[in-house]
Design an enzyme around this catalytic site. Sequence first.
Site, PDB file in Angstrom:
ATOM      1  N   ARG A   1      12.633 -11.326  13.300  1.00  0.00           N
ATOM      2  CA  ARG A   1      12.198 -10.458  14.385  1.00  0.00           C
ATOM      3  C   ARG A   1      10.830 -10.894  14.895  1.00  0.00           C
ATOM      4  NH1 ARG A   1      13.012  -4.355  12.799  1.00  0.00           N
ATOM      5  NH2 ARG A   1      11.093  -4.845  11.731  1.00  0.00           N
TER       6      ARG A   1
ATOM      7  N   ARG B   1      -1.968 -10.006  13.082  1.00  0.00           N
ATOM      8  CA  ARG B   1      -2.107  -8.667  12.472  1.00  0.00           C
ATOM      9  C   ARG B   1      -3.083  -8.697  11.303  1.00  0.00           C
ATOM     10  NH1 ARG B   1       3.615  -7.276  10.702  1.00  0.00           N
ATOM     11  NH2 ARG B   1       2.692  -5.480   9.713  1.00  0.00           N
TER      12      ARG B   1
ATOM     13  N   ARG C   1      11.308 -11.530   6.148  1.00  0.00           N
ATOM     14  CA  ARG C   1      12.361 -10.625   6.612  1.00  0.00           C
ATOM     15  C   ARG C   1      13.282 -11.317   7.623  1.00  0.00           C
ATOM     16  NH1 ARG C   1      10.245  -4.723   7.994  1.00  0.00           N
ATOM     17  NH2 ARG C   1       9.145  -5.824   9.646  1.00  0.00           N
TER      18      ARG C   1
ATOM     19  N   ARG D   1     -10.770   4.639   9.801  1.00  0.00           N
ATOM     20  CA  ARG D   1     -10.390   3.403  10.462  1.00  0.00           C
ATOM     21  C   ARG D   1     -11.594   2.743  11.151  1.00  0.00           C
ATOM     22  NH1 ARG D   1      -5.055   1.681  11.669  1.00  0.00           N
ATOM     23  NH2 ARG D   1      -4.212   3.590  10.828  1.00  0.00           N
TER      24      ARG D   1
ATOM     25  N   LYS E   1       0.813  -1.221   0.000  1.00  0.00           N
ATOM     26  CA  LYS E   1       0.000   0.000   0.000  1.00  0.00           C
ATOM     27  C   LYS E   1       0.851   1.277   0.000  1.00  0.00           C
ATOM     28  CE  LYS E   1      -2.616   0.249   3.626  1.00  0.00           C
ATOM     29  NZ  LYS E   1      -2.549   1.469   4.453  1.00  0.00           N
TER      30      LYS E   1
END
Length: 221
Positions: free
Chosen positions: A160, A171, A127, A88, A13
């Site tokens: 991480r 999430r 990652r 939101r 995004k």
Amino acid sequence: MILLLFGPPGCGKGTQAVYLAERFHIPAISTGEMFRAECKAETELGKAACAILASGGLVSDEIVNGIVASRIAREDCKDGFLLDGYPRTVPQAITFCALLKERGLPLPVVIHLDVPDEALVGRLTARRQCPECKHIYNVLTQPPKVAGVCDADGAALLTREDDREDVVRRRLRAYAEQTGPILKWFGPSAVRIVDGTRSADAVAQAVERVVLEVYCEVGVS
Ligand SMILES: [Zn+2]
């Protein structure tokens, strides 16, 4: 031209917001950026938002709506703008559309970048970080020369906490729970779904086509 950009974490995004802003010469405004700017400007709303954020609380719809209203009234938004991260909540969406109507502005084009969870989990868990020099690698797009090892110092790369699969899935679930009702409120005819699984360039072209289509339909050049 008023664009609202929605999409789950990892859908690209941010890249698309930058592209659209350049393509259509409109500012791309994220709520984070707005809060920082208002805090810095020390407006009444900014001071209220700063105090709440500093205490770890959630900024109320009223404050968020006020900050957005003041931001989009600025000169650089006269030809349109893109919002990222707002509305939101459904009440924010209702207030925002009422505000547009009040100002005689067109309804927004709502774009949803759609990427299946499985693809996002793949991207978001790719990652790796070097514990020594803190450099971030991506096993899909920017892998180290030797798998699992930092190019600079040879340290073993780590995943991480934020990039762990269970955290990523949580999430994505939170995003779906938050955004689903907003997209539903705008309604299927107002929400343009763009397939976000392709390359950033291909997605940018698809988004651009959608925006141009909408503005041609309503007779705005
Ligand atoms: Zn390193």
